[in-house]
Design a protein around this motif. Structure first.
Motif, PDB file in Angstrom:
ATOM      1  N   ALA A   1      74.762 -57.669  66.366  1.00  0.00           N
ATOM      2  CA  ALA A   1      75.580 -58.839  66.043  1.00  0.00           C
ATOM      3  C   ALA A   1      76.260 -58.768  64.679  1.00  0.00           C
ATOM      4  CB  ALA A   1      74.730 -60.104  66.104  1.00  0.00           C
ATOM      5  N   GLY A   2      75.923 -57.774  63.861  1.00  0.00           N
ATOM      6  CA  GLY A   2      76.551 -57.655  62.552  1.00  0.00           C
ATOM      7  C   GLY A   2      77.968 -57.139  62.635  1.00  0.00           C
ATOM      8  N   GLY A   3      78.549 -56.813  61.478  1.00  0.00           N
ATOM      9  CA  GLY A   3      79.932 -56.360  61.455  1.00  0.00           C
ATOM     10  C   GLY A   3      80.141 -55.062  62.209  1.00  0.00           C
ATOM     11  N   VAL A   4      79.371 -54.025  61.869  1.00  0.00           N
ATOM     12  CA  VAL A   4      79.514 -52.746  62.559  1.00  0.00           C
ATOM     13  C   VAL A   4      79.144 -52.898  64.027  1.00  0.00           C
ATOM     14  CG1 VAL A   4      78.746 -50.345  62.669  1.00  0.00           C
ATOM     15  CG2 VAL A   4      79.100 -51.429  60.451  1.00  0.00           C
ATOM     16  N   GLY A   5      78.073 -53.647  64.309  1.00  0.00           N
ATOM     17  CA  GLY A   5      77.680 -53.864  65.692  1.00  0.00           C
ATOM     18  C   GLY A   5      78.772 -54.541  66.498  1.00  0.00           C
ATOM     19  N   SER A   6      79.396 -55.550  65.925  1.00  0.00           N
ATOM     20  CA  SER A   6      80.486 -56.248  66.617  1.00  0.00           C
ATOM     21  C   SER A   6      81.612 -55.287  66.974  1.00  0.00           C
ATOM     22  CB  SER A   6      81.033 -57.378  65.739  1.00  0.00           C
ATOM     23  OG  SER A   6      80.049 -58.358  65.482  1.00  0.00           O
ATOM     24  N   ALA A   7      81.928 -54.375  66.044  1.00  0.00           N
ATOM     25  CA  ALA A   7      82.976 -53.392  66.300  1.00  0.00           C
ATOM     26  C   ALA A   7      82.532 -52.378  67.346  1.00  0.00           C
ATOM     27  CB  ALA A   7      83.363 -52.687  65.008  1.00  0.00           C
ATOM     28  N   VAL A   8      81.302 -51.880  67.233  1.00  0.00           N
ATOM     29  CA  VAL A   8      80.800 -50.890  68.194  1.00  0.00           C
ATOM     30  C   VAL A   8      80.834 -51.448  69.616  1.00  0.00           C
ATOM     31  CG1 VAL A   8      78.717 -49.716  68.994  1.00  0.00           C
ATOM     32  CG2 VAL A   8      79.378 -49.561  66.595  1.00  0.00           C
ATOM     33  N   LEU A   9      80.349 -52.670  69.801  1.00  0.00           N
ATOM     34  CA  LEU A   9      80.295 -53.251  71.135  1.00  0.00           C
ATOM     35  C   LEU A   9      81.682 -53.330  71.768  1.00  0.00           C
ATOM     36  CD1 LEU A   9      77.380 -53.809  70.372  1.00  0.00           C
ATOM     37  CD2 LEU A   9      77.652 -56.153  71.187  1.00  0.00           C
ATOM     38  N   GLN A  10      82.672 -53.746  70.989  1.00  0.00           N
ATOM     39  CA  GLN A  10      84.016 -53.908  71.539  1.00  0.00           C
ATOM     40  C   GLN A  10      84.709 -52.567  71.787  1.00  0.00           C
ATOM     41  OE1 GLN A  10      86.141 -57.513  69.690  1.00  0.00           O
ATOM     42  NE2 GLN A  10      84.363 -57.233  68.349  1.00  0.00           N
ATOM     43  N   ILE A  11      84.523 -51.613  70.865  1.00  0.00           N
ATOM     44  CA  ILE A  11      85.128 -50.293  71.036  1.00  0.00           C
ATOM     45  C   ILE A  11      84.490 -49.575  72.224  1.00  0.00           C
ATOM     46  CG2 ILE A  11      85.413 -48.017  69.980  1.00  0.00           C
ATOM     47  CD1 ILE A  11      85.565 -49.549  67.258  1.00  0.00           C
TER      48      ILE A  11
ATOM     49  N   GLY B   1      94.455 -57.062  71.471  1.00  0.00           N
ATOM     50  CA  GLY B   1      93.438 -58.065  71.770  1.00  0.00           C
ATOM     51  C   GLY B   1      92.102 -57.483  72.171  1.00  0.00           C
ATOM     52  N   LYS B   2      91.819 -56.236  71.768  1.00  0.00           N
ATOM     53  CA  LYS B   2      90.584 -55.556  72.147  1.00  0.00           C
ATOM     54  C   LYS B   2      89.522 -55.582  71.044  1.00  0.00           C
ATOM     55  CE  LYS B   2      92.274 -54.276  76.121  1.00  0.00           C
ATOM     56  NZ  LYS B   2      91.748 -54.884  77.391  1.00  0.00           N
ATOM     57  N   LEU B   3      89.880 -56.091  69.879  1.00  0.00           N
ATOM     58  CA  LEU B   3      88.934 -56.092  68.765  1.00  0.00           C
ATOM     59  C   LEU B   3      89.130 -57.342  67.925  1.00  0.00           C
ATOM     60  CD1 LEU B   3      86.766 -54.594  67.060  1.00  0.00           C
ATOM     61  CD2 LEU B   3      88.658 -53.498  65.818  1.00  0.00           C
ATOM     62  N   HIS B   4      88.046 -58.079  67.756  1.00  0.00           N
ATOM     63  CA  HIS B   4      88.058 -59.230  66.845  1.00  0.00           C
ATOM     64  C   HIS B   4      86.697 -59.331  66.188  1.00  0.00           C
ATOM     65  CE1 HIS B   4      88.702 -63.095  65.036  1.00  0.00           C
ATOM     66  NE2 HIS B   4      87.630 -63.575  65.648  1.00  0.00           N
ATOM     67  N   ILE B   5      86.665 -59.285  64.870  1.00  0.00           N
ATOM     68  CA  ILE B   5      85.415 -59.413  64.122  1.00  0.00           C
ATOM     69  C   ILE B   5      85.470 -60.729  63.349  1.00  0.00           C
ATOM     70  CG2 ILE B   5      83.864 -58.355  62.446  1.00  0.00           C
ATOM     71  CD1 ILE B   5      85.188 -55.679  63.060  1.00  0.00           C
ATOM     72  N   PRO B   6      84.672 -61.704  63.733  1.00  0.00           N
ATOM     73  CA  PRO B   6      84.742 -63.006  63.075  1.00  0.00           C
ATOM     74  C   PRO B   6      84.146 -62.984  61.671  1.00  0.00           C
ATOM     75  CG  PRO B   6      82.914 -62.968  64.608  1.00  0.00           C
ATOM     76  CD  PRO B   6      83.649 -61.667  64.794  1.00  0.00           C
ATOM     77  N   VAL B   7      84.583 -63.915  60.852  1.00  0.00           N
ATOM     78  CA  VAL B   7      83.992 -64.110  59.527  1.00  0.00           C
ATOM     79  C   VAL B   7      82.868 -65.129  59.670  1.00  0.00           C
ATOM     80  CG1 VAL B   7      84.383 -64.945  57.184  1.00  0.00           C
ATOM     81  CG2 VAL B   7      86.125 -63.561  58.320  1.00  0.00           C
ATOM     82  N   ASP B   8      81.640 -64.668  59.463  1.00  0.00           N
ATOM     83  CA  ASP B   8      80.478 -65.539  59.595  1.00  0.00           C
ATOM     84  C   ASP B   8      80.434 -66.557  58.466  1.00  0.00           C
ATOM     85  OD1 ASP B   8      77.952 -66.292  60.808  1.00  0.00           O
ATOM     86  OD2 ASP B   8      76.978 -65.351  59.086  1.00  0.00           O
ATOM     87  N   LYS B   9      80.768 -66.095  57.240  1.00  0.00           N
ATOM     88  CA  LYS B   9      80.755 -67.006  56.098  1.00  0.00           C
ATOM     89  C   LYS B   9      81.585 -66.413  54.977  1.00  0.00           C
ATOM     90  CE  LYS B   9      77.615 -69.766  53.216  1.00  0.00           C
ATOM     91  NZ  LYS B   9      76.196 -70.061  52.875  1.00  0.00           N
ATOM     92  N   SER B  10      82.286 -67.270  54.241  1.00  0.00           N
ATOM     93  CA  SER B  10      83.054 -66.826  53.078  1.00  0.00           C
ATOM     94  C   SER B  10      82.528 -67.520  51.830  1.00  0.00           C
ATOM     95  CB  SER B  10      84.542 -67.124  53.264  1.00  0.00           C
ATOM     96  OG  SER B  10      84.760 -68.511  53.453  1.00  0.00           O
TER      97      SER B  10
ATOM     98  N   THR C   1      73.302 -61.942  60.579  1.00  0.00           N
ATOM     99  CA  THR C   1      74.733 -62.193  60.441  1.00  0.00           C
ATOM    100  C   THR C   1      75.415 -62.058  61.795  1.00  0.00           C
ATOM    101  OG1 THR C   1      74.735 -61.338  58.191  1.00  0.00           O
ATOM    102  CG2 THR C   1      76.850 -61.428  59.300  1.00  0.00           C
ATOM    103  N   ARG C   2      76.415 -62.888  62.026  1.00  0.00           N
ATOM    104  CA  ARG C   2      77.239 -62.794  63.220  1.00  0.00           C
ATOM    105  C   ARG C   2      78.658 -62.464  62.774  1.00  0.00           C
ATOM    106  NH1 ARG C   2      77.153 -67.825  67.247  1.00  0.00           N
ATOM    107  NH2 ARG C   2      74.954 -67.191  67.224  1.00  0.00           N
ATOM    108  N   GLY C   3      78.982 -61.169  62.737  1.00  0.00           N
ATOM    109  CA  GLY C   3      80.280 -60.761  62.234  1.00  0.00           C
ATOM    110  C   GLY C   3      80.201 -60.378  60.763  1.00  0.00           C
ATOM    111  N   ARG C   4      81.091 -60.933  59.931  1.00  0.00           N
ATOM    112  CA  ARG C   4      81.248 -60.463  58.556  1.00  0.00           C
ATOM    113  C   ARG C   4      81.078 -61.582  57.540  1.00  0.00           C
ATOM    114  NH1 ARG C   4      81.017 -56.839  56.425  1.00  0.00           N
ATOM    115  NH2 ARG C   4      82.940 -55.937  55.704  1.00  0.00           N
ATOM    116  N   ARG C   5      80.763 -61.144  56.309  1.00  0.00           N
ATOM    117  CA  ARG C   5      80.749 -62.038  55.144  1.00  0.00           C
ATOM    118  C   ARG C   5      81.805 -61.538  54.170  1.00  0.00           C
ATOM    119  NH1 ARG C   5      76.287 -65.252  55.561  1.00  0.00           N
ATOM    120  NH2 ARG C   5      74.547 -64.438  56.821  1.00  0.00           N
TER     121      ARG C   5
END
Length: 297
Positions: free
Chosen positions: A147-157, A262-271, A289-293
């Motif tokens: 569910a983290g940033g790299v994980g979110s990218a890996v799953l979609q790719i 539209g094949k990749l979207h990494i959400p910002v979990d918190k800024s 984390t769910r996505g990125r900080r």
């Protein structure tokens, strides 16, 4: 300019704001007025001193690799970008009002500065570890820390390439992982047996260093089919450690293409504001984390 620095290795509290000289680009580089900077686990591992034996740095030091912003200086030999262009990419000491980038791409339309700052290192890492682990279309990849940033990218790719994915994540992130096209399961007690019951695992990635390498090795049966980006004990098990590196320009080009389609979207979990980098590091280290900080400048 204002920048976040640390004068000694330690916990998040060693990160403090400072007034430092502005950087300027050398040949083949650009400088941006930073609008947002990505927070990566590599950043807090560097701050803690985890790499000091293999890559010591002089202190005090700046921190940060990923950023998005507005180009305001162009180095010698750069012809593909102009002052005023909006870009995202990777450089050095990006937790600052100005930063020099060595790799960049134009920020896709519709992507906020905060979102864009979360892509560079995670997409490069995701593309690289998928390639290194050798997983092929039609095979199944296990991702620990999905569910983290790299994980979110890996799953979609992986989904885009026809690779099935099983992803371990916290109970709160099961629907998030499922929404990215993976079969989710939790990483608490009994996770190895649960994954085993889901089917054959052809390759596995450890993205959060949670002490799972022996389990991943049991599931794949082959250390060459396991890659970690987070567990420095990997060589003791014959498993490859894949840190920061690779072809960033190529990764940014592929990221722009995937985003546009539209094949990749990494959400910002918190800024966070730039001066609250310590809080961002503490939250990143806590996990879940769910996505990125990101830090906003």
């Amino acid at each position: 300019m204002k920048a976040m620095r640390f004068a000694e290795y330690g916990g998040p509290e060693v990160l403090t704001p400072a007034e430092v000289a502005e950087p300027h680009p050398g040949p083949g580089q650009i400088r941006i007025a930073v609008r947002a900077a990505g927070v990566n686990p590599h950043d807090w591992r560097l701050r803690e001193g985890q790499f000091r034996r293999i890559r010591p740095i002089p202190l005090p030091a700046g921190i940060g690799q990923d950023a998005s912003g507005v180009v305001d200086e162009v180095g010698e030999g750069v012809t593909d970008i102009d002052v005023g262009d909006l870009v995202f990419g990777r450089g050095t000491n990006t937790y600052a009002e100005f930063a020099v980038l060595s790799s960049w791409a134009r920020k896709p339309d519709g992507l906020s500065f905060a979102e864009a700052a979360g892509y560079p290192s995670v997409v490069e890492t995701a593309l690289r570890v998928i390639r290194l682990v050798g997983v092929q279309p039609g095979q199944t990849l296990l991702v620990s820390g999905a569910a983290g940033g790299v994980g979110s990218a890996v799953l979609q790719i992986a989904r885009e390439r026809g690779i099935a994915v099983i992803g371990t994540a916290s109970a709160a992130n099961q629907d998030y992982v499922r929404g990215l096209g993976a079969v989710p399961t939790t990483y608490d007690v009994g996770w190895v047996e649960r994954v085993h019951q889901l089917g054959r695992i052809d390759a596995a990635l450890d993205l959060n260093g949670a002490g799972v390498l022996r389990g991943l090795l049991d599931l794949t049966g082959d250390p060459d089919k396991v890659i970690t980006i987070a567990d420095l004990e990997a060589p003791m098990l014959g498993i490859r450690f894949a840190g920061v590196g690779g072809n960033m320009p190529e990764a940014l080009t592929e990221a722009v293409d995937l985003i546009a389609r539209g094949k990749l979207h990494i959400p910002v979990d918190k800024s966070y504001p730039l001066t609250e980098a310590a809080s961002a590091h503490a939250d990143s280290q806590a996990g879940h984390t769910r996505g990125r900080r990101v830090l906003l400048v």
